[in-house]
Design an enzyme around this catalytic site. Sequence first.
Site, PDB file in Angstrom:
ATOM      1  N   SER A 114      10.582  -7.090  42.905  1.00  0.00           N
ATOM      2  CA  SER A 114      10.492  -5.774  42.301  1.00  0.00           C
ATOM      3  C   SER A 114       9.342  -5.611  41.317  1.00  0.00           C
ATOM      4  CB  SER A 114      11.823  -5.451  41.641  1.00  0.00           C
ATOM      5  OG  SER A 114      11.842  -4.119  41.253  1.00  0.00           O
ATOM      6  N   HIS A 115       9.680  -5.388  40.042  1.00  0.00           N
ATOM      7  CA  HIS A 115       8.645  -5.094  39.045  1.00  0.00           C
ATOM      8  C   HIS A 115       7.916  -6.353  38.578  1.00  0.00           C
ATOM      9  CE1 HIS A 115      12.299  -6.222  37.012  1.00  0.00           C
ATOM     10  NE2 HIS A 115      11.606  -6.519  35.930  1.00  0.00           N
ATOM     11  N   ASP A 278       7.514   1.313  41.413  1.00  0.00           N
ATOM     12  CA  ASP A 278       7.388  -0.125  41.178  1.00  0.00           C
ATOM     13  C   ASP A 278       7.114  -0.905  42.459  1.00  0.00           C
ATOM     14  OD1 ASP A 278       9.870   0.012  42.394  1.00  0.00           O
ATOM     15  OD2 ASP A 278      10.742  -1.561  41.141  1.00  0.00           O
ATOM     16  N   ASP A 280       8.835  -2.595  44.705  1.00  0.00           N
ATOM     17  CA  ASP A 280       9.610  -2.373  45.924  1.00  0.00           C
ATOM     18  C   ASP A 280      10.045  -0.920  46.095  1.00  0.00           C
ATOM     19  OD1 ASP A 280      11.276  -2.682  43.711  1.00  0.00           O
ATOM     20  OD2 ASP A 280      12.973  -3.327  44.931  1.00  0.00           O
ATOM     21  N   ASP A 282      11.810   1.221  44.287  1.00  0.00           N
ATOM     22  CA  ASP A 282      13.094   1.812  43.902  1.00  0.00           C
ATOM     23  C   ASP A 282      13.076   2.439  42.507  1.00  0.00           C
ATOM     24  OD1 ASP A 282      12.957  -0.626  42.630  1.00  0.00           O
ATOM     25  OD2 ASP A 282      14.883  -1.386  43.352  1.00  0.00           O
ATOM     26  N   ARG A 283      11.987   2.237  41.764  1.00  0.00           N
ATOM     27  CA  ARG A 283      11.931   2.844  40.442  1.00  0.00           C
ATOM     28  C   ARG A 283      10.875   3.931  40.374  1.00  0.00           C
ATOM     29  NH1 ARG A 283      12.124  -1.667  35.875  1.00  0.00           N
ATOM     30  NH2 ARG A 283      13.422  -3.222  36.932  1.00  0.00           N
ATOM     31  N   LYS A 377      18.626   2.509  44.040  1.00  0.00           N
ATOM     32  CA  LYS A 377      17.801   3.454  43.320  1.00  0.00           C
ATOM     33  C   LYS A 377      16.600   3.774  44.199  1.00  0.00           C
ATOM     34  CE  LYS A 377      16.108  -0.258  40.237  1.00  0.00           C
ATOM     35  NZ  LYS A 377      16.902  -1.416  40.691  1.00  0.00           N
TER      36      LYS A 377
HETATM   37  C1  VG1 Z   1      16.102  -4.968  35.155  1.00  0.00           C
HETATM   38  C2  VG1 Z   1      16.518  -3.606  34.649  1.00  0.00           C
HETATM   39  C3  VG1 Z   1      17.703  -3.082  35.436  1.00  0.00           C
HETATM   40  C4  VG1 Z   1      17.359  -3.070  36.932  1.00  0.00           C
HETATM   41  C5  VG1 Z   1      16.903  -4.450  37.353  1.00  0.00           C
HETATM   42  C6  VG1 Z   1      16.447  -4.501  38.788  1.00  0.00           C
HETATM   43  O1  VG1 Z   1      17.159  -5.886  34.973  1.00  0.00           O
HETATM   44  O2  VG1 Z   1      16.833  -3.667  33.281  1.00  0.00           O
HETATM   45  O3  VG1 Z   1      18.025  -1.796  34.972  1.00  0.00           O
HETATM   46  O4  VG1 Z   1      18.466  -2.694  37.693  1.00  0.00           O
HETATM   47  O5  VG1 Z   1      15.812  -4.875  36.545  1.00  0.00           O
HETATM   48  O6  VG1 Z   1      15.469  -3.550  39.026  1.00  0.00           O
HETATM   49  P1  VG1 Z   1      17.213  -6.924  33.775  1.00  0.00           P
HETATM   50  O7  VG1 Z   1      18.409  -7.775  34.030  1.00  0.00           O
HETATM   51  O8  VG1 Z   1      15.917  -7.651  33.780  1.00  0.00           O
HETATM   52  O9  VG1 Z   1      17.335  -6.095  32.541  1.00  0.00           O
HETATM   53  V1  VG1 Z   1      14.292  -3.823  40.170  1.00  0.00           V
HETATM   54  O10 VG1 Z   1      13.576  -2.388  40.452  1.00  0.00           O
HETATM   55  O11 VG1 Z   1      13.278  -4.858  39.241  1.00  0.00           O
HETATM   56  O12 VG1 Z   1      15.006  -4.634  41.401  1.00  0.00           O
HETATM   57 CO    CO Z   2      12.412  -2.404  41.953  1.00  0.00          CO
END
Ligand code: VG1
Ligand code: CO
Length: 544
Positions: A114-115, A278, A280, A282-283, A377
């Site tokens: 993801s991010h 982001d 993937d 989803d954000r 998301k």
């Molecule tokens: C983070 C975010 C959370 C989100 C998760 C996955 O998690 O705070 O809101 O659902 O990333 O998003 P954490 O545990 O690091 O706070 V994604 O778009 O990175 O899969």
């Molecule tokens: Co993501």
Amino acid sequence: MTRILTVPTQPIEGQKPGTSGLRKKTKIFMGPHYLENFTQSVFDAIGGVQGKTLILGGDGRYFNDRAVQVILRMAAANGAARMIVGQGGLLSTPAASNLIRKRKADGGVILSASHNPGGIDEDFGMKFNGANGGPAPESVTDLIFARTAELTEYRTLEAADLDLGLIGTTKMGDMAVEIVDPVADYAQLMGELFDFETIRNLFIGGFTMRFDAMHAVTGPYAKEILEGILGAPKGTVVNAVPSPDFGGGHPDPNPVWAKDLMDTMFGKDAPDFGAASDGDGDRNMIVGRGIYVTPSDSLAVLAANAHLAPAYAKGLAGIARSMPTSRAADRVAAKLGVECHETPTGWKFFGNLLDAGRVTICGEESAGTGSDHVREKDGLWAVLLWLNILARRIEPVEQIMSAHWAEFGRNYYSRNDYEAVPSERANALMQRLRDISGDLVGQKYQGLTVESADDFAYLDPVDGSVSKSQGIRISFTDGSRLVLRLSGTGTEGATLRVYLERYEADPTRHEMPVEQALAPVIAAAEEIALIREFTGRNRPDVTT
Ligand code: VG1
Ligand code: CO
């Protein structure tokens, strides 16, 4: 000829899925048996894949292409009937969720961190989603982890790589491999949810927009939908070609990592509307001309205005937000007279509520927003819903925000992240808070009186499962709130997240700089949690 091989292996420590799948340094994932062990554990944990159909794709980061080939061979050796793969091995997370549902697959594997940045020295990840299209719930991720700790062998096929570039169906052993256009089904779904005609007219009328795909997977989706179908001028979507290392950037859509977009939106001749997504897809990040919309506010505004889009014209069943997300959406739910739920961080907790039809829109402060159209998301969905609302209201984003605050009050909000903190120190800070939380009520810090304090536990109203230790939340009598938790997506040490919120009902006080509005809450956070002392840091690494 293809031959099934049973490869002896040993359990590998630490293959524990976090907030969203398993994330590790790419080199770890590329290490001997690492990906194979985890894949076999996923297959075993879901009762095997014999005769099943799975969706497979990823965000295009380094190792995505090779990992797809490994997983295909293993799926074939484990007896899967069919794998549906995005062309080039690409699928955004929401597009994968949609395909699982549309094709009635048994689940899907999404390759993404993801991010987190990508590249051989950065991060890689793997998530498993179930037949409803949503992230595996904790009960399943616990089974996966348990399986990784006892694995002694995995199955794979002696077979050559497939050409992932050719759309159509081929075979690997006895298994069908169907390569599909990653964008087409998703674009069709968006067309069913939104009033594309009205959005098209908005662009014809000269409305300008900049969408920053951050060199990640949303590029092809945004190009096709915004520039192709909706007629936004060419060049509206920037950084649109997915690259294995996201152009060397950090595909996290927030004012820090999407600074270029912020500069454009706050500069001279800014477009009417800005957005980013982001790694993937989803954000989302939403920016108006000269105004950044916090994800928490965005959730509230989308919920309050969703009826302007055809899919939500009949109203919402309810709204859910993750615990650290500001309570702006709660006020909207109260006004609409619908259910409102507070869930732990991570999309897997929304699935049951969505499946049960109890909520329609969900969101997280980290820029994740979505609805019951999929079980993830969905970044571009949020952008399109904003466009649909803008096309119907014909008002600048800034005006929409001030009207919203005037009606509901403003929840000033910010998140401070302390990254790569030594795990013992971060754990000690959290443990101390757990220990003292019972004694905080009634105490005064920086003029704020603690109304309640606890370590958040969630009771899922649908299946009765309980998830404990989801973060410390401290509410003050004036409506301010402080939340502290450790990230479950990092790959280095611990990341401490400090979430700050202050409610202001008075419209004459809605134009304060955020730092000023939050100053007492920030000071109270320091006084209560001793962040400097535990982390050894004077200030957060990232503030969003
Ligand atoms: C983070 C975010 C959370 C989100 C998760 C996955 O998690 O705070 O809101 O659902 O990333 O998003 P954490 O545990 O690091 O706070 V994604 O778009 O990175 O899969
Ligand atoms: Co993501």
